[in-house]
Every structure is written in C-alpha cells, then in structure tokens.
Write a protein that holds these residues in place. Structure first.
Motif, PDB file in Angstrom:
ATOM      1  N   LYS A 155      72.581 -45.889   2.507  1.00 22.53           N
ATOM      2  CA  LYS A 155      74.084 -44.877   3.237  1.00 22.53           C
ATOM      3  C   LYS A 155      75.308 -45.182   2.191  1.00 22.53           C
ATOM      4  O   LYS A 155      74.391 -45.571   0.735  1.00 22.53           O
ATOM      5  CB  LYS A 155      74.592 -46.498   3.868  1.00 22.53           C
ATOM      6  CG  LYS A 155      74.110 -45.472   5.401  1.00 22.53           C
ATOM      7  CD  LYS A 155      74.401 -46.316   6.732  1.00 22.53           C
ATOM      8  CE  LYS A 155      73.708 -46.378   8.418  1.00 22.53           C
ATOM      9  NZ  LYS A 155      74.073 -47.323   9.251  1.00 22.53           N
ATOM     10  N   TYR A 210      73.829 -37.839  14.124  1.00 25.60           N
ATOM     11  CA  TYR A 210      74.882 -39.015  15.208  1.00 25.60           C
ATOM     12  C   TYR A 210      73.846 -38.265  16.307  1.00 25.60           C
ATOM     13  O   TYR A 210      75.462 -39.515  17.390  1.00 25.60           O
ATOM     14  CB  TYR A 210      74.857 -40.146  14.758  1.00 25.60           C
ATOM     15  CG  TYR A 210      74.809 -40.666  13.752  1.00 25.60           C
ATOM     16  CD1 TYR A 210      73.735 -42.058  14.026  1.00 25.60           C
ATOM     17  CD2 TYR A 210      74.879 -40.717  12.027  1.00 25.60           C
ATOM     18  CE1 TYR A 210      73.630 -42.843  12.860  1.00 25.60           C
ATOM     19  CE2 TYR A 210      74.412 -41.707  11.474  1.00 25.60           C
ATOM     20  CZ  TYR A 210      73.970 -43.102  11.788  1.00 25.60           C
ATOM     21  OH  TYR A 210      73.638 -43.749  10.714  1.00 25.60           O
ATOM     22  N   HIS A 264      75.051 -40.653  19.238  1.00 15.51           N
ATOM     23  CA  HIS A 264      76.073 -41.933  19.378  1.00 15.51           C
ATOM     24  C   HIS A 264      76.978 -41.033  19.934  1.00 15.51           C
ATOM     25  O   HIS A 264      78.223 -41.317  20.030  1.00 15.51           O
ATOM     26  CB  HIS A 264      75.946 -42.351  18.447  1.00 15.51           C
ATOM     27  CG  HIS A 264      75.025 -43.372  18.053  1.00 15.51           C
ATOM     28  ND1 HIS A 264      74.727 -44.265  18.532  1.00 15.51           N
ATOM     29  CD2 HIS A 264      74.587 -43.094  17.004  1.00 15.51           C
ATOM     30  CE1 HIS A 264      74.024 -45.404  18.466  1.00 15.51           C
ATOM     31  NE2 HIS A 264      73.300 -44.675  16.930  1.00 15.51           N
ATOM     32  N   ARG A 279      80.177 -42.860  21.844  1.00 11.78           N
ATOM     33  CA  ARG A 279      80.085 -43.467  21.135  1.00 11.78           C
ATOM     34  C   ARG A 279      81.852 -44.233  20.439  1.00 11.78           C
ATOM     35  O   ARG A 279      82.416 -43.359  20.109  1.00 11.78           O
ATOM     36  CB  ARG A 279      79.926 -44.792  20.882  1.00 11.78           C
ATOM     37  CG  ARG A 279      78.108 -44.677  20.942  1.00 11.78           C
ATOM     38  CD  ARG A 279      77.392 -45.655  22.235  1.00 11.78           C
ATOM     39  NE  ARG A 279      77.728 -47.015  21.757  1.00 11.78           N
ATOM     40  CZ  ARG A 279      76.532 -47.773  21.254  1.00 11.78           C
ATOM     41  NH1 ARG A 279      75.710 -46.471  21.242  1.00 11.78           N
ATOM     42  NH2 ARG A 279      76.673 -49.086  21.058  1.00 11.78           N
ATOM     43  N   PHE A 284      82.775 -45.391  17.978  1.00 12.08           N
ATOM     44  CA  PHE A 284      82.734 -45.463  16.854  1.00 12.08           C
ATOM     45  C   PHE A 284      82.430 -44.344  15.678  1.00 12.08           C
ATOM     46  O   PHE A 284      81.721 -44.443  14.541  1.00 12.08           O
ATOM     47  CB  PHE A 284      81.870 -46.989  16.332  1.00 12.08           C
ATOM     48  CG  PHE A 284      80.417 -47.209  17.197  1.00 12.08           C
ATOM     49  CD1 PHE A 284      79.642 -46.048  16.038  1.00 12.08           C
ATOM     50  CD2 PHE A 284      80.434 -47.471  17.565  1.00 12.08           C
ATOM     51  CE1 PHE A 284      77.902 -46.280  16.637  1.00 12.08           C
ATOM     52  CE2 PHE A 284      78.931 -47.327  18.779  1.00 12.08           C
ATOM     53  CZ  PHE A 284      77.517 -46.725  18.458  1.00 12.08           C
ATOM     54  N   LEU A 301      81.769 -42.836  12.068  1.00  7.55           N
ATOM     55  CA  LEU A 301      80.490 -43.819  11.394  1.00  7.55           C
ATOM     56  C   LEU A 301      80.505 -41.812  10.460  1.00  7.55           C
ATOM     57  O   LEU A 301      79.734 -41.686   9.998  1.00  7.55           O
ATOM     58  CB  LEU A 301      79.916 -43.421  12.623  1.00  7.55           C
ATOM     59  CG  LEU A 301      78.227 -43.154  12.395  1.00  7.55           C
ATOM     60  CD1 LEU A 301      77.786 -44.641  11.491  1.00  7.55           C
ATOM     61  CD2 LEU A 301      77.318 -42.957  13.983  1.00  7.55           C
ATOM     62  N   ILE A 341      79.676 -53.866  10.628  1.00  9.50           N
ATOM     63  CA  ILE A 341      78.318 -53.200  11.694  1.00  9.50           C
ATOM     64  C   ILE A 341      79.332 -51.329  10.923  1.00  9.50           C
ATOM     65  O   ILE A 341      77.888 -50.776  11.249  1.00  9.50           O
ATOM     66  CB  ILE A 341      78.670 -53.889  13.234  1.00  9.50           C
ATOM     67  CG1 ILE A 341      77.708 -52.771  14.111  1.00  9.50           C
ATOM     68  CG2 ILE A 341      80.098 -52.886  13.159  1.00  9.50           C
ATOM     69  CD1 ILE A 341      77.715 -53.381  14.992  1.00  9.50           C
ATOM     70  N   ASP A 342      80.157 -50.990  10.260  1.00  8.44           N
ATOM     71  CA  ASP A 342      80.114 -49.990   9.451  1.00  8.44           C
ATOM     72  C   ASP A 342      79.265 -49.314   8.790  1.00  8.44           C
ATOM     73  O   ASP A 342      79.276 -48.359   8.717  1.00  8.44           O
ATOM     74  CB  ASP A 342      81.680 -50.018   9.910  1.00  8.44           C
ATOM     75  CG  ASP A 342      81.998 -49.972  11.284  1.00  8.44           C
ATOM     76  OD1 ASP A 342      81.778 -49.314  12.503  1.00  8.44           O
ATOM     77  OD2 ASP A 342      83.627 -50.233  11.551  1.00  8.44           O
ATOM     78  N   ASN A 367      76.502 -50.313   6.572  1.00  7.83           N
ATOM     79  CA  ASN A 367      75.618 -51.050   7.221  1.00  7.83           C
ATOM     80  C   ASN A 367      74.502 -51.119   6.122  1.00  7.83           C
ATOM     81  O   ASN A 367      73.415 -51.725   6.410  1.00  7.83           O
ATOM     82  CB  ASN A 367      75.604 -51.715   8.187  1.00  7.83           C
ATOM     83  CG  ASN A 367      74.387 -50.740   8.871  1.00  7.83           C
ATOM     84  OD1 ASN A 367      74.263 -49.462   8.773  1.00  7.83           O
ATOM     85  ND2 ASN A 367      73.597 -50.533  10.471  1.00  7.83           N
ATOM     86  N   HIS A 421      69.725 -47.314   7.712  1.00  9.10           N
ATOM     87  CA  HIS A 421      69.471 -47.354   8.206  1.00  9.10           C
ATOM     88  C   HIS A 421      68.235 -46.643   9.317  1.00  9.10           C
ATOM     89  O   HIS A 421      67.494 -46.275   7.428  1.00  9.10           O
ATOM     90  CB  HIS A 421      70.157 -45.571   8.632  1.00  9.10           C
ATOM     91  CG  HIS A 421      69.185 -44.470  10.290  1.00  9.10           C
ATOM     92  ND1 HIS A 421      70.140 -45.027  11.794  1.00  9.10           N
ATOM     93  CD2 HIS A 421      68.883 -43.994  10.325  1.00  9.10           C
ATOM     94  CE1 HIS A 421      69.163 -44.618  12.528  1.00  9.10           C
ATOM     95  NE2 HIS A 421      68.414 -43.527  11.926  1.00  9.10           N
TER      96      HIS A 421
HETATM   97  P1  CMP Z   1      72.675 -47.078  12.607  1.00  9.23           P
HETATM   98  O1  CMP Z   1      71.393 -47.613  12.656  1.00  9.23           O
HETATM   99  O2  CMP Z   1      72.552 -46.201  11.576  1.00  9.23           O
HETATM  100  O3  CMP Z   1      72.707 -46.146  13.898  1.00  9.23           O
HETATM  101  C1  CMP Z   1      74.362 -45.286  14.174  1.00  9.23           C
HETATM  102  C2  CMP Z   1      75.362 -46.217  13.483  1.00  9.23           C
HETATM  103  O4  CMP Z   1      76.592 -46.883  14.341  1.00  9.23           O
HETATM  104  C3  CMP Z   1      74.867 -47.981  13.279  1.00  9.23           C
HETATM  105  O5  CMP Z   1      74.178 -47.812  12.016  1.00  9.23           O
HETATM  106  C4  CMP Z   1      75.993 -48.629  12.564  1.00  9.23           C
HETATM  107  O6  CMP Z   1      76.061 -49.179  11.145  1.00  9.23           O
HETATM  108  C5  CMP Z   1      76.926 -48.241  13.703  1.00  9.23           C
HETATM  109  N1  CMP Z   1      78.126 -48.964  14.453  1.00  9.23           N
HETATM  110  C6  CMP Z   1      79.090 -49.043  14.590  1.00  9.23           C
HETATM  111  N2  CMP Z   1      79.682 -49.618  15.704  1.00  9.23           N
HETATM  112  C7  CMP Z   1      78.684 -49.933  16.386  1.00  9.23           C
HETATM  113  C8  CMP Z   1      77.746 -50.417  17.035  1.00  9.23           C
HETATM  114  N3  CMP Z   1      79.040 -51.325  17.934  1.00  9.23           N
HETATM  115  N4  CMP Z   1      77.123 -50.590  17.651  1.00  9.23           N
HETATM  116  C9  CMP Z   1      75.787 -49.858  17.311  1.00  9.23           C
HETATM  117  N5  CMP Z   1      76.124 -49.346  16.389  1.00  9.23           N
HETATM  118  C10 CMP Z   1      77.481 -49.592  15.644  1.00  9.23           C
END
Ligand code: CMP
Length: 142
Positions: A10, A50, A53, A56, A58, A62, A110-111, A113, A116
């Motif tokens: 990333k 994505y 998601h 979601r 986030f 993201l 977590i954002d 990270n 992937h």
């Molecule tokens: P990734 O595997 O790239 O898939 C979606 C991404 O959303 C995840 O890694 C995280 O970096 C990001 N993300 C942010 N908040 C969350 C959350 N609460 N749950 C899962 N993914 C999250």
C-alpha cells in the motif's frame, strides 16, 4: 496445493521504501512473485477493487488512502499461498498482529496497514483478474 494469491504493497509502505523488504519476506516464505507492477490507482480503480466495502463507514477514507500514492500489486504463487500470505501479513489491525508479521513491523494503523492480501481462493481469482491479464502471469517452471 499450489495456489495463487493477490498482494498489494500500500501507499504507506511504498512511501517508506519497504518494497524490497516486503518482497524479501514473501520470497523467504517460499512465495514466488509471478507478476508485479507499480500503479497509482485512480479513484474508480480503488472504488471498484474495494466495492464489497462500499457501505462500510471507512470506505471513503480507504479509497482516499489507496489513491494517495503509488502501490505495488503482485501475484504470489506457492503451496497454500492464500493462507501463507495472510500469516505473513498478520491481522488487519496492526495492534492485533503477531510479532514478526508485516503489519506488526511496518503498519501504523488499521487504515494505513502496509499490505493487502486476498482472504480466500475465490477473492484471489477476482483480484488477480482485476489487475492482470493472463499474459502478464508468468508461471514458474524452475
Ligand atoms: P484491506 O485488506 O486492504 O481491506 C480493506 C481495508 O480497509 C483493510 O485492509 C483496512 O486497511 C481498512 N479498514 C479500515 N477500517 C477497517 C475495519 N474496521 N475493518 C476492516 N478493514 C478496515
């Protein structure tokens, strides 16, 4: 069985000059890089990748993060590659990631990270096809 999985380094990890360090972890673990390229994702590319998601909370952050700089996308091949790759990455939230995993060592949140990886064989096939044509995949015969 020999599998393929899809990996992204990333924008945070690319910015920290960690491409080689992360490739070294893959190769040391027996995962072979059978396709790779650098790409600066458009908003449309990131939203499409994505899409699961999209509802979601986030999602906007993201997409914004994933388009903030170039990423490396690659296909990894090896025994049990999907699960092996997930073990190397560690938990999505670096606070939960085991010591010695990529997220424990290189991710800030977590954002942001660092990496992937596909979560299952079916998503691996979809994600590989999202970025690579069949001709771009280079099966290893030696
Ligand atoms: P990734 O595997 O790239 O898939 C979606 C991404 O959303 C995840 O890694 C995280 O970096 C990001 N993300 C942010 N908040 C969350 C959350 N609460 N749950 C899962 N993914 C999250």
């Amino acid at each position: 069985a020999i599998e393929r999985t899809f990996s992204i380094i990333k924008p945070d990890a690319v910015a920290k000059n960690l491409i080689g360090a992360i490739y070294h972890r893959f190769e040391t673990a027996g995962l072979k890089i059978v396709a790779a390229k650098m790409v600066h994702l458009s908003q449309e590319q990131a939203e499409g990748f994505y899409a699961e998601h999209s509802e979601r909370p986030f999602f906007k952050a993201l997409v914004s993060f994933m388009t903030s700089g170039p990423v490396m996308v690659q296909v990894l091949e090896g025994e049990n590659a999907v699960l092996r790759h997930r073990e190397i990455m560690g938990a999505t939230n670096p606070a939960d990631a085991l010591a010695g995993t990529l997220r424990a060592d290189y991710a800030d949140s977590i954002d942001e990270n660092a990496v992937h990886g596909s979560d299952a064989a079916a998503s691996a096939a979809r994600e590989i096809a999202y970025f690579f044509s069949d001709e771009e995949l280079c099966p290893r015969t030696r």
